[in-house]
Write a protein that holds these residues in place. Structure first.
Motif, PDB file in Angstrom:
ATOM      1  N   ILE A  88       0.830  -1.205   0.000  1.00  0.00           N
ATOM      2  CA  ILE A  88       0.000   0.000   0.000  1.00  0.00           C
ATOM      3  C   ILE A  88       0.867   1.258   0.000  1.00  0.00           C
ATOM      4  O   ILE A  88       2.043   1.213   0.371  1.00  0.00           O
ATOM      5  CB  ILE A  88      -0.962   0.032   1.214  1.00  0.00           C
ATOM      6  CG1 ILE A  88      -0.181   0.022   2.531  1.00  0.00           C
ATOM      7  CG2 ILE A  88      -1.961  -1.111   1.149  1.00  0.00           C
ATOM      8  CD1 ILE A  88      -1.031   0.264   3.760  1.00  0.00           C
ATOM      9  N   GLU A  89       0.263   2.337  -0.394  1.00  0.00           N
ATOM     10  CA  GLU A  89       0.945   3.624  -0.417  1.00  0.00           C
ATOM     11  C   GLU A  89       1.453   3.982   0.979  1.00  0.00           C
ATOM     12  O   GLU A  89       0.736   3.811   1.968  1.00  0.00           O
ATOM     13  CB  GLU A  89      -0.041   4.692  -0.900  1.00  0.00           C
ATOM     14  CG  GLU A  89       0.557   6.055  -1.063  1.00  0.00           C
ATOM     15  CD  GLU A  89      -0.430   7.008  -1.703  1.00  0.00           C
ATOM     16  OE1 GLU A  89      -0.004   7.739  -2.603  1.00  0.00           O
ATOM     17  OE2 GLU A  89      -1.614   7.002  -1.320  1.00  0.00           O
ATOM     18  N   GLY A  90       2.696   4.418   1.043  1.00  0.00           N
ATOM     19  CA  GLY A  90       3.268   4.890   2.301  1.00  0.00           C
ATOM     20  C   GLY A  90       3.829   3.814   3.205  1.00  0.00           C
ATOM     21  O   GLY A  90       4.277   4.124   4.304  1.00  0.00           O
ATOM     22  N   ASP A  91       3.840   2.547   2.763  1.00  0.00           N
ATOM     23  CA  ASP A  91       4.352   1.495   3.652  1.00  0.00           C
ATOM     24  C   ASP A  91       5.871   1.424   3.695  1.00  0.00           C
ATOM     25  O   ASP A  91       6.445   0.693   4.481  1.00  0.00           O
ATOM     26  CB  ASP A  91       3.741   0.128   3.326  1.00  0.00           C
ATOM     27  CG  ASP A  91       4.120  -0.427   1.952  1.00  0.00           C
ATOM     28  OD1 ASP A  91       4.957   0.178   1.253  1.00  0.00           O
ATOM     29  OD2 ASP A  91       3.557  -1.482   1.575  1.00  0.00           O
ATOM     30  N   GLY A  92       6.565   2.198   2.835  1.00  0.00           N
ATOM     31  CA  GLY A  92       8.022   2.244   2.859  1.00  0.00           C
ATOM     32  C   GLY A  92       8.698   1.007   2.324  1.00  0.00           C
ATOM     33  O   GLY A  92       9.904   0.835   2.490  1.00  0.00           O
ATOM     34  N   LYS A  93       7.941   0.150   1.669  1.00  0.00           N
ATOM     35  CA  LYS A  93       8.506  -1.084   1.143  1.00  0.00           C
ATOM     36  C   LYS A  93       8.858  -0.941  -0.343  1.00  0.00           C
ATOM     37  O   LYS A  93       8.215  -0.203  -1.067  1.00  0.00           O
ATOM     38  CB  LYS A  93       7.521  -2.240   1.326  1.00  0.00           C
ATOM     39  CG  LYS A  93       7.254  -2.548   2.787  1.00  0.00           C
ATOM     40  CD  LYS A  93       6.347  -3.744   2.937  1.00  0.00           C
ATOM     41  CE  LYS A  93       6.035  -4.041   4.376  1.00  0.00           C
ATOM     42  NZ  LYS A  93       7.187  -4.365   5.176  1.00  0.00           N
ATOM     43  N   THR A  94       9.872  -1.670  -0.753  1.00  0.00           N
ATOM     44  CA  THR A  94      10.252  -1.753  -2.157  1.00  0.00           C
ATOM     45  C   THR A  94       9.551  -2.974  -2.738  1.00  0.00           C
ATOM     46  O   THR A  94       9.576  -4.040  -2.123  1.00  0.00           O
ATOM     47  CB  THR A  94      11.783  -1.883  -2.284  1.00  0.00           C
ATOM     48  OG1 THR A  94      12.390  -0.738  -1.656  1.00  0.00           O
ATOM     49  CG2 THR A  94      12.211  -1.948  -3.738  1.00  0.00           C
ATOM     50  N   PRO A  95       8.904  -2.823  -3.902  1.00  0.00           N
ATOM     51  CA  PRO A  95       8.164  -3.962  -4.468  1.00  0.00           C
ATOM     52  C   PRO A  95       9.039  -5.187  -4.709  1.00  0.00           C
ATOM     53  O   PRO A  95      10.262  -5.088  -4.806  1.00  0.00           O
ATOM     54  CB  PRO A  95       7.656  -3.426  -5.813  1.00  0.00           C
ATOM     55  CG  PRO A  95       7.760  -1.956  -5.735  1.00  0.00           C
ATOM     56  CD  PRO A  95       8.850  -1.647  -4.769  1.00  0.00           C
ATOM     57  N   GLU A  96       8.374  -6.326  -4.816  1.00  0.00           N
ATOM     58  CA  GLU A  96       9.002  -7.581  -5.225  1.00  0.00           C
ATOM     59  C   GLU A  96       8.179  -8.117  -6.383  1.00  0.00           C
ATOM     60  O   GLU A  96       6.962  -7.969  -6.412  1.00  0.00           O
ATOM     61  CB  GLU A  96       9.024  -8.584  -4.076  1.00  0.00           C
ATOM     62  CG  GLU A  96       9.885  -8.128  -2.922  1.00  0.00           C
ATOM     63  CD  GLU A  96       9.817  -9.039  -1.702  1.00  0.00           C
ATOM     64  OE1 GLU A  96       9.083 -10.057  -1.732  1.00  0.00           O
ATOM     65  OE2 GLU A  96      10.488  -8.714  -0.709  1.00  0.00           O
ATOM     66  N   GLY A  97       8.840  -8.700  -7.354  1.00  0.00           N
ATOM     67  CA  GLY A  97       8.132  -9.256  -8.495  1.00  0.00           C
ATOM     68  C   GLY A  97       8.774  -8.832  -9.796  1.00  0.00           C
ATOM     69  O   GLY A  97       9.926  -8.382  -9.819  1.00  0.00           O
TER      70      GLY A  97
END
Length: 165
Positions: A70-79
């Protein structure tokens, strides 16, 4: 008198020489056919087929573990995504856009009742010698500005990028 004239000439030459430097490098090597990011190792590889052309240490989102949801979670996508845009005037020096969110990412975020976020990039720093520490972005992949110049010259729109934990 000769020394003063020499020093003025040297100063002018150095000044003009610095004006000709550019953040836009020319690359004439093998095509980058894929980018692979290993988040846990904080490494990014530019590949030509199965051969590594360059490897870089990277910084990630401030909450690097797990896939961006989600927006703002500070995570970098995986995939698996693609490089879908180039920004020569990025707030973070130069940047290459990653096609997050895809249809699946949007559906998962919608199931949580949240927006998926977006604007995920590979980019440099806001200032040339910015030292922010490890994992400071909002989900992007960061390298030094000098490294970003090389990456920007090597990677074309449409290049696949795979991000792994």
């Amino acid at each position: 008198m000769r020394r003063a004239t020499f020093l003025k000439g040297l100063a002018a030459t150095l000044t003009l020489g610095s004006c000709s430097s550019s953040k836009f490098l020319t690359y004439s090597g093998p095509e980058v056919t894929r980018i692979v990011v290993f988040k846990g190792e904080r490494r990014m590889y530019l590949l030509n087929e199965n051969r590594s052309l360059k490897a870089y240490d990277i910084d990630l989102g401030f909450a690097p573990d797990g896939h961006k949801q989600i927006e703002g979670d500070g995570k970098t996508p995986e995939g698996h995504y693609i490089i879908d845009r180039r920004n020569p005037n990025s707030e973070f020096y130069l940047s290459l856009g990653i096609s997050y969110p895809n249809e699946n990412d949007r559906a998962k975020a919608a199931a949580l009742g949240q927006p998926p976020g977006g604007d995920i990039f590979i980019h440099g720093a806001a200032r040339p010698f910015d030292k922010r520490g490890e994992d400071w972005t909002w989900g992007c992949i960061s390298v030094s500005n000098r490294e970003m110049e090389k990456i920007y010259s090597m990677v074309e729109i449409g290049t696949p990028i795979s991000l792994y934990s």
